[in-house]
Structures are given as structure tokens and as C-alpha cells.
Write a protein that holds these residues in place. Structure first.
Motif, PDB file in Angstrom:
ATOM      1  N   LYS A  45      42.564  36.126  41.432  1.00 12.87           N
ATOM      2  CA  LYS A  45      41.965  37.454  41.518  1.00 12.87           C
ATOM      3  C   LYS A  45      42.897  38.431  42.221  1.00 12.87           C
ATOM      4  CE  LYS A  45      37.895  36.623  43.346  1.00 12.87           C
ATOM      5  NZ  LYS A  45      36.498  36.712  43.784  1.00 12.87           N
ATOM      6  N   GLU A  46      43.573  37.974  43.259  1.00 11.71           N
ATOM      7  CA  GLU A  46      44.534  38.822  43.968  1.00 11.71           C
ATOM      8  C   GLU A  46      45.732  39.153  43.066  1.00 11.71           C
ATOM      9  OE1 GLU A  46      44.292  40.209  47.038  1.00 11.71           O
ATOM     10  OE2 GLU A  46      42.259  39.387  47.163  1.00 11.71           O
ATOM     11  N   ILE A  47      46.191  38.168  42.316  1.00 13.33           N
ATOM     12  CA  ILE A  47      47.297  38.389  41.385  1.00 13.33           C
ATOM     13  C   ILE A  47      46.888  39.405  40.320  1.00 13.33           C
ATOM     14  CG2 ILE A  47      48.678  37.298  39.560  1.00 13.33           C
ATOM     15  CD1 ILE A  47      48.655  34.753  41.353  1.00 13.33           C
ATOM     16  N   ALA A  48      45.685  39.255  39.773  1.00 11.92           N
ATOM     17  CA  ALA A  48      45.195  40.183  38.752  1.00 11.92           C
ATOM     18  C   ALA A  48      45.072  41.597  39.313  1.00 11.92           C
ATOM     19  CB  ALA A  48      43.851  39.700  38.216  1.00 11.92           C
ATOM     20  N   GLN A  49      44.627  41.704  40.547  1.00 15.98           N
ATOM     21  CA  GLN A  49      44.512  43.014  41.183  1.00 15.98           C
ATOM     22  C   GLN A  49      45.899  43.669  41.319  1.00 15.98           C
ATOM     23  OE1 GLN A  49      42.886  42.901  45.133  1.00 15.98           O
ATOM     24  NE2 GLN A  49      42.298  45.053  45.069  1.00 15.98           N
ATOM     25  N   GLY A  50      46.900  42.885  41.673  1.00 13.94           N
ATOM     26  CA  GLY A  50      48.267  43.398  41.762  1.00 13.94           C
ATOM     27  C   GLY A  50      48.807  43.826  40.408  1.00 13.94           C
ATOM     28  N   ILE A  51      48.499  43.060  39.374  1.00 15.61           N
ATOM     29  CA  ILE A  51      48.946  43.392  38.023  1.00 15.61           C
ATOM     30  C   ILE A  51      48.350  44.721  37.575  1.00 15.61           C
ATOM     31  CG2 ILE A  51      48.697  42.721  35.582  1.00 15.61           C
ATOM     32  CD1 ILE A  51      48.946  39.784  36.572  1.00 15.61           C
ATOM     33  N   GLU A  52      47.071  44.935  37.887  1.00 16.97           N
ATOM     34  CA  GLU A  52      46.380  46.127  37.422  1.00 16.97           C
ATOM     35  C   GLU A  52      46.564  47.335  38.334  1.00 16.97           C
ATOM     36  OE1 GLU A  52      42.369  44.756  36.948  1.00 16.97           O
ATOM     37  OE2 GLU A  52      42.799  43.871  34.990  1.00 16.97           O
ATOM     38  N   SER A  53      47.259  47.171  39.448  1.00 15.47           N
ATOM     39  CA  SER A  53      47.366  48.259  40.423  1.00 15.47           C
ATOM     40  C   SER A  53      48.094  49.492  39.889  1.00 15.47           C
ATOM     41  CB  SER A  53      48.039  47.760  41.701  1.00 15.47           C
ATOM     42  OG  SER A  53      49.379  47.385  41.429  1.00 15.47           O
ATOM     43  N   ASP A  54      49.043  49.317  38.981  1.00 15.09           N
ATOM     44  CA  ASP A  54      49.778  50.462  38.424  1.00 15.09           C
ATOM     45  C   ASP A  54      49.049  51.110  37.255  1.00 15.09           C
ATOM     46  OD1 ASP A  54      51.801  50.142  40.218  1.00 15.09           O
ATOM     47  OD2 ASP A  54      53.091  49.020  38.866  1.00 15.09           O
ATOM     48  N   GLY A  55      48.060  50.421  36.697  1.00 15.69           N
ATOM     49  CA  GLY A  55      47.345  50.954  35.549  1.00 15.69           C
ATOM     50  C   GLY A  55      48.073  50.775  34.234  1.00 15.69           C
ATOM     51  N   ILE A  56      49.194  50.076  34.242  1.00 20.08           N
ATOM     52  CA  ILE A  56      49.973  49.865  33.022  1.00 20.08           C
ATOM     53  C   ILE A  56      49.516  48.610  32.288  1.00 20.08           C
ATOM     54  CG2 ILE A  56      52.302  49.417  32.139  1.00 20.08           C
ATOM     55  CD1 ILE A  56      53.347  50.995  34.549  1.00 20.08           C
ATOM     56  N   ALA A  57      49.009  47.648  33.035  1.00 12.65           N
ATOM     57  CA  ALA A  57      48.639  46.361  32.441  1.00 12.65           C
ATOM     58  C   ALA A  57      47.205  46.000  32.806  1.00 12.65           C
ATOM     59  CB  ALA A  57      49.584  45.276  32.928  1.00 12.65           C
ATOM     60  N   LYS A  58      46.611  45.170  31.958  1.00 13.24           N
ATOM     61  CA  LYS A  58      45.270  44.651  32.192  1.00 13.24           C
ATOM     62  C   LYS A  58      45.387  43.140  32.318  1.00 13.24           C
ATOM     63  CE  LYS A  58      40.683  44.320  30.143  1.00 13.24           C
ATOM     64  NZ  LYS A  58      40.561  42.882  30.257  1.00 13.24           N
ATOM     65  N   ALA A  59      44.829  42.602  33.388  1.00 20.89           N
ATOM     66  CA  ALA A  59      44.893  41.157  33.625  1.00 20.89           C
ATOM     67  C   ALA A  59      43.575  40.503  33.239  1.00 20.89           C
ATOM     68  CB  ALA A  59      45.197  40.878  35.088  1.00 20.89           C
ATOM     69  N   THR A  60      43.673  39.340  32.617  1.00 23.95           N
ATOM     70  CA  THR A  60      42.509  38.535  32.275  1.00 23.95           C
ATOM     71  C   THR A  60      42.693  37.158  32.880  1.00 23.95           C
ATOM     72  OG1 THR A  60      42.306  39.716  30.173  1.00 23.95           O
ATOM     73  CG2 THR A  60      41.136  37.622  30.365  1.00 23.95           C
ATOM     74  N   ILE A  61      41.704  36.723  33.660  1.00 29.92           N
ATOM     75  CA  ILE A  61      41.757  35.402  34.291  1.00 29.92           C
ATOM     76  C   ILE A  61      40.962  34.430  33.436  1.00 29.92           C
ATOM     77  CG2 ILE A  61      41.183  34.049  36.342  1.00 29.92           C
ATOM     78  CD1 ILE A  61      41.303  36.693  37.936  1.00 29.92           C
ATOM     79  N   LYS A  62      41.592  33.324  33.086  1.00 29.65           N
ATOM     80  CA  LYS A  62      40.919  32.260  32.321  1.00 29.65           C
ATOM     81  C   LYS A  62      41.129  30.944  33.040  1.00 29.65           C
ATOM     82  CE  LYS A  62      39.735  34.551  28.553  1.00 29.65           C
ATOM     83  NZ  LYS A  62      38.458  34.585  27.917  1.00 29.65           N
ATOM     84  N   LYS A  63      40.057  30.161  33.125  1.00 28.52           N
ATOM     85  CA  LYS A  63      40.158  28.821  33.695  1.00 28.52           C
ATOM     86  C   LYS A  63      40.379  27.821  32.575  1.00 28.52           C
ATOM     87  CE  LYS A  63      37.194  29.183  37.764  1.00 28.52           C
ATOM     88  NZ  LYS A  63      36.002  28.602  38.413  1.00 28.52           N
ATOM     89  N   SER A  64      41.312  26.902  32.800  1.00 26.55           N
ATOM     90  CA  SER A  64      41.527  25.854  31.808  1.00 26.55           C
ATOM     91  C   SER A  64      40.480  24.772  32.017  1.00 26.55           C
ATOM     92  CB  SER A  64      42.937  25.274  31.921  1.00 26.55           C
ATOM     93  OG  SER A  64      43.099  24.627  33.165  1.00 26.55           O
ATOM     94  N   ARG A  65      40.196  24.053  30.988  1.00 26.36           N
ATOM     95  CA  ARG A  65      39.200  22.980  31.063  1.00 26.36           C
ATOM     96  C   ARG A  65      39.840  21.718  31.624  1.00 26.36           C
ATOM     97  NH1 ARG A  65      36.425  23.581  25.151  1.00 26.36           N
ATOM     98  NH2 ARG A  65      35.589  25.653  25.494  1.00 26.36           N
ATOM     99  N   GLN A  66      39.020  20.861  32.179  1.00 29.03           N
ATOM    100  CA  GLN A  66      39.473  19.561  32.666  1.00 29.03           C
ATOM    101  C   GLN A  66      39.898  18.732  31.466  1.00 29.03           C
ATOM    102  OE1 GLN A  66      39.577  18.730  35.882  1.00 29.03           O
ATOM    103  NE2 GLN A  66      40.283  16.659  35.597  1.00 29.03           N
TER     104      GLN A  66
END
Length: 71
Positions: A45-66
């Protein structure tokens, strides 16, 4: 002289149009994680927030399955 002004005006409009279109495009970045206890998800979530901070990129977090390995 009129032809040169027309060509220069066309090139200026073309340049402004390309610049405007480039600003409208947004990059999508996938942050793929595996988290058992949630700590990795909090970091993602912190990484995604950093990615989106400039407004140039949109981050999507996905969890991989076991995954299980079968022999």
C-alpha cells in the motif's frame, strides 16, 4: 511568407496536441504480492501510494494465490 507562417502554425498545433495527449495517458503498474500475515500488504500500500503520488501512474495491488506443488 504566408506559406511559412501556415506551416509553422500547423507544426505548433501538432506539437501542442501531442503534448496534451501525452499528459492524458496514465501508466498502470501492477504491485503483485504474496502476504500471509498482512505485513507485505501494508508495504505494498505504501509502494502504491508512492507510485500514484505524481499522478502519472495508477497502481493496482494484487495478491497471488497460495500455490501447491504436486509430484
Amino acid at each position: 511568407m504566408k506559406t511559412i507562417n501556415t506551416i509553422m502554425s500547423f507544426l505548433l498545433i501538432l506539437l501542442i496536441n501531442n503534448f496534451t495527449m501525452a499528459q492524458q495517458k496514465q501508466t498502470n503498474i501492477l504491485v503483485l504480492i504474496h502476504s500471509d500475515e498482512g505485513g507485505t500488504y501494508e508495504m505494498a500500500k505504501e509502494i502504491a501510494q508512492g507510485i500514484e503520488s505524481d499522478g502519472i501512474a495508477k497502481a493496482t495491488i494484487k495478491k497471488s494465490r497460495q500455490m501447491t506443488i504436486r509430484n
